[in-house]
Design a protein around this motif. Structure first.
Motif, PDB file in Angstrom:
ATOM      1  N   SER A 177      89.923  75.059 117.220  1.00 25.86           N
ATOM      2  CA  SER A 177      88.852  75.407 116.268  1.00 25.86           C
ATOM      3  C   SER A 177      87.513  75.530 116.969  1.00 25.86           C
ATOM      4  CB  SER A 177      88.766  74.342 115.168  1.00 25.86           C
ATOM      5  OG  SER A 177      88.454  73.067 115.708  1.00 25.86           O
ATOM      6  N   PHE A 178      87.334  74.764 118.039  1.00 28.97           N
ATOM      7  CA  PHE A 178      86.081  74.902 118.797  1.00 28.97           C
ATOM      8  C   PHE A 178      85.987  76.285 119.433  1.00 28.97           C
ATOM      9  CE2 PHE A 178      86.466  70.238 118.648  1.00 28.97           C
ATOM     10  CZ  PHE A 178      85.169  69.887 118.293  1.00 28.97           C
ATOM     11  N   ALA A 179      87.124  76.784 119.905  1.00 27.20           N
ATOM     12  CA  ALA A 179      87.105  78.118 120.534  1.00 27.20           C
ATOM     13  C   ALA A 179      86.708  79.190 119.514  1.00 27.20           C
ATOM     14  CB  ALA A 179      88.497  78.411 121.129  1.00 27.20           C
ATOM     15  N   LYS A 180      87.162  79.026 118.240  1.00 25.45           N
ATOM     16  CA  LYS A 180      86.818  80.034 117.235  1.00 25.45           C
ATOM     17  C   LYS A 180      85.317  80.037 116.948  1.00 25.45           C
ATOM     18  CE  LYS A 180      87.938  81.367 112.534  1.00 25.45           C
ATOM     19  NZ  LYS A 180      88.676  81.068 111.304  1.00 25.45           N
ATOM     20  N   ASP A 181      84.711  78.852 116.793  1.00 26.28           N
ATOM     21  CA  ASP A 181      83.271  78.796 116.565  1.00 26.28           C
ATOM     22  C   ASP A 181      82.501  79.321 117.755  1.00 26.28           C
ATOM     23  OD1 ASP A 181      83.658  77.763 114.082  1.00 26.28           O
ATOM     24  OD2 ASP A 181      83.481  75.668 114.713  1.00 26.28           O
TER      25      ASP A 181
END
Length: 597
Positions: free
Chosen positions: A75-79
């Motif tokens: 999820s960090f990569a998406k943000d």
């Protein structure tokens, strides 16, 4: 220049308009400066916000990257991707906003490059982590290059923010100075406009006051009786020059009108005097006309003319001619003056007035054609034709010129005389109708008796011969019975014409009654009279008369001749009875013959 009042008003209006435009320009300039200052402040705030947001996005992207590397949570990569896209968008927007400032534009491009490099580094590290190579990605982070790159980006962003702040301060200072200067110009410009407009208005009104004063003074002088009062000075203004010219023109016309009125008053006095003279002449003409209408003979008419014309046209000798239709000549019936005037008889073609149908006057020798009836010793004369119903009735000949003031008298005189001549001609015509037989045109029995009385008296007094011939148409009743009374009337007219042609003009031929004729002849001896009657009898016997295509047969007459002598009474009945007895004998002896009493 500015000679007309209109141009001056336009000039003053133009000055006011130009100054108002200038003031409006200054106010607009001040307003634009304030608007520009507000716009730059907004621009600076926007640039500052973009720079701060760009740095914030980069820091968030870096934090997302570290959280992903430490936790391996996708999820960090998406943000991270969202923060990178936002940072790239804002740094590109910043580059667009500062294009009008080369220095800032260069710094924005440098910031854009540094941001792109930093994002490229972060993207590569994320890519390694996504491939599961977290240790390799962490080892890169540990190297500390990201801290250096971020410090460079922050430095460049601070330079841009600082420069924008300085530009905003400078622009505000310039706007304040411009507004202060405009305020001074507005106050000074308003003062100058007020002074200039008041000065121009003073000059215009002063010129108008002077021009009006000159015109009013001239009009007052003219109204007080000075008809020579004019506006001579130049007004200094086209409109007032035109007004002065109009006044001068009006004054000239009024002066001319007054002069004309004075001349008219003088003419009126002369006309009154002339009217008085004409009234006197009219009274004379009225008296003359009254007498002319009562005149019965040419002698009476002549006496009236000679008594009144010299009083109507004094000191002008002249003559009056009347037209004789029988002879186609004009005969003089009256003349007045100290000398003999005109000829006794003249032909209508010898007078130019009669030929032209209008007055004809010769004032100088050789000045115009001279009438043939005028003597060679006459160089000045006037001929006035007399007309009635378009026909010539006479001619008034004056051996002098008629002055213009006497033309009225002449016209009235001509009308009265012409009317009198017409009246006399009518009386003559009526008299002719009473003494002539309407069928044959011969004298009637009434005139025969009057004429025979006169001829007997003359023959008795002068011891001259006097013959009486009585004639009768043979078998005239047969003509009426067989061919009708119209045929009989034609026979009577034909025989009357033959008898008239057989005797002299001084002989008196009458229709005695019915088919009987009577001829009175003087100074004829009996043998000559018999010869003339025999010639008439022969001419009648040779006549061949026709009526409606029918031959009337031979026409004959019987004649009885009687000569008057002192043995007979002077009554007409005696000699008539003697001639009638001779005629009776001729009929008894077989008709178509002559019997001498």
């Amino acid at each position: 220049m500015l000679h007309s009042l209109t141009s001056r008003i336009v000039f003053v209006g133009s000055i006011v308009s130009v100054n108002l435009v200038c003031l409006s320009g200054l106010l607009l300039s001040a307003s634009n400066s304030m608007i520009a200052s507000f716009e730059w402040n907004t621009h600076k705030q926007k640039i500052t916000e973009i720079v701060s947001e760009t740095l914030s996005d980069l820091r968030e992207a870096q934090a997302e990257e570290r959280g992903y590397l430490l936790t391996t949570d996708p999820s960090f990569a998406k943000d991270f991707d969202d923060r990178v896209a936002a940072a790239l968008s804002k740094v590109n927007m910043l580059e667009q906003l500062v294009q009008d400032n080369p220095v800032q534009h260069e710094r924005a491009q440098s910031l854009q490059i540094a941001t792109n490099e930093r994002i490229d580094t972060l993207t590569k590290q994320i890519a390694l982590a996504r491939q599961g190579r977290f240790e390799e990605a962490r080892s890169r982070v540990v190297l500390g290059q990201g801290r250096v790159d971020m410090a460079i980006i922050v430095q460049k962003a601070e330079e841009i923010r600082q420069t924008e702040q300085e530009l905003l301060i400078a622009r505000e200072a310039t706007a304040k100075a411009h507004v202060s200067w405009n305020r001074k110009l507005v106050l000074g410009g308003c003062l100058i406009i007020v002074l200039l407009v008041n000065g121009l208005l003073y000059l215009v009104l002063n010129g108008m006051r002077r021009s009006v004063s000159l015109i009013v003074r001239a009009m007052a002088d003219f109204g007080n009786g000075n008809r020579a009062a004019r506006v001579d000075d130049k007004m200094g203004c086209t409109e007032f020059d035109m007004l002065a010219q109009g006044y001068n023109t009006m004054a000239e016309r009024m002066d001319a009108a007054m002069q004309a009125q004075e001349a008219s008053d003088h003419k009126l006095l002369q006309a009154n005097a002339e009217l008085k003279r004409n009234n006197e002449a009219m009274e004379l003409l009225g008296e003359m006309a009254h007498r002319l209408q009562a005149a019965r003979t040419s002698t009476e008419l002549s006496a009236i003319i000679c008594a009144f014309v010299p009083r109507v046209l004094p000191n002008i000798p002249g003559a009056l001619y009347t037209y004789n239709h029988t002879t186609n000549q004009l005969e003089r019936i009256a003349q007045w003056g100290a000398i003999a005037v005109g000829c006794d008889v003249l032909h209508p073609s010898s007078c130019w007035a009669l030929r032209l149908g209008q007055s004809h006057a010769v004032s100088t020798s050789g000045g115009d054609v001279v009438c043939q009836h005028v003597g060679n010793d006459v160089s000045i004369y006037h001929c006035e034709p007399l007309f009635a119903s378009g026909e010539v009735v006479g001619l008034l000949y004056l051996q002098s010129l008629v002055a213009e003031e006497n033309r009225f008298r002449l016209v009235a005189l001509v009308e009265n005389i012409a009317s009198a001549l017409v009246n006399q001609n009518l009386q003559k015509n009526l008299l002719e109708q009473t003494i002539h037989d309407p069928l044959t045109g011969l004298y009637n029995r009434r005139h025969m008796e009057e004429s025979l009385n006169a001829e007997i008296a003359t023959a008795n007094r002068n011891h001259t011969a006097l013959g009486l011939i009585m004639a009768d148409i043979d078998h005239f009743k047969h003509i009426n019975d067989e061919f009708g009374h119209d045929a009989g009337d034609m026979v009577l007219r034909t025989i009357a014409n033959e008898i008239q042609n057989s005797f002299r003009s001084e002989d008196i031929v009458c229709r005695f009654g019915g088919e009987e004729f009577l001829i009175i002849t003087a100074s004829h001896p009996l043998d000559a009279l018999v010869q003339r009657v025999e010639s008439l009898r022969n001419n009648l016997s040779r006549l061949e008369l026709h009526y409606n295509g029918r031959t009337l047969g031979k026409i004959t007459m019987s004649f009885g001749i009687a000569m008057w002598d002192k043995s007979l009474p002077e009554e007409t009945s005696a000699i008539i009875r003697k001639a009638d007895m001779a005629l009776y004998q001729a009929k008894k002896d077989g008709r178509d013959r002559i019997v001498i009493a």
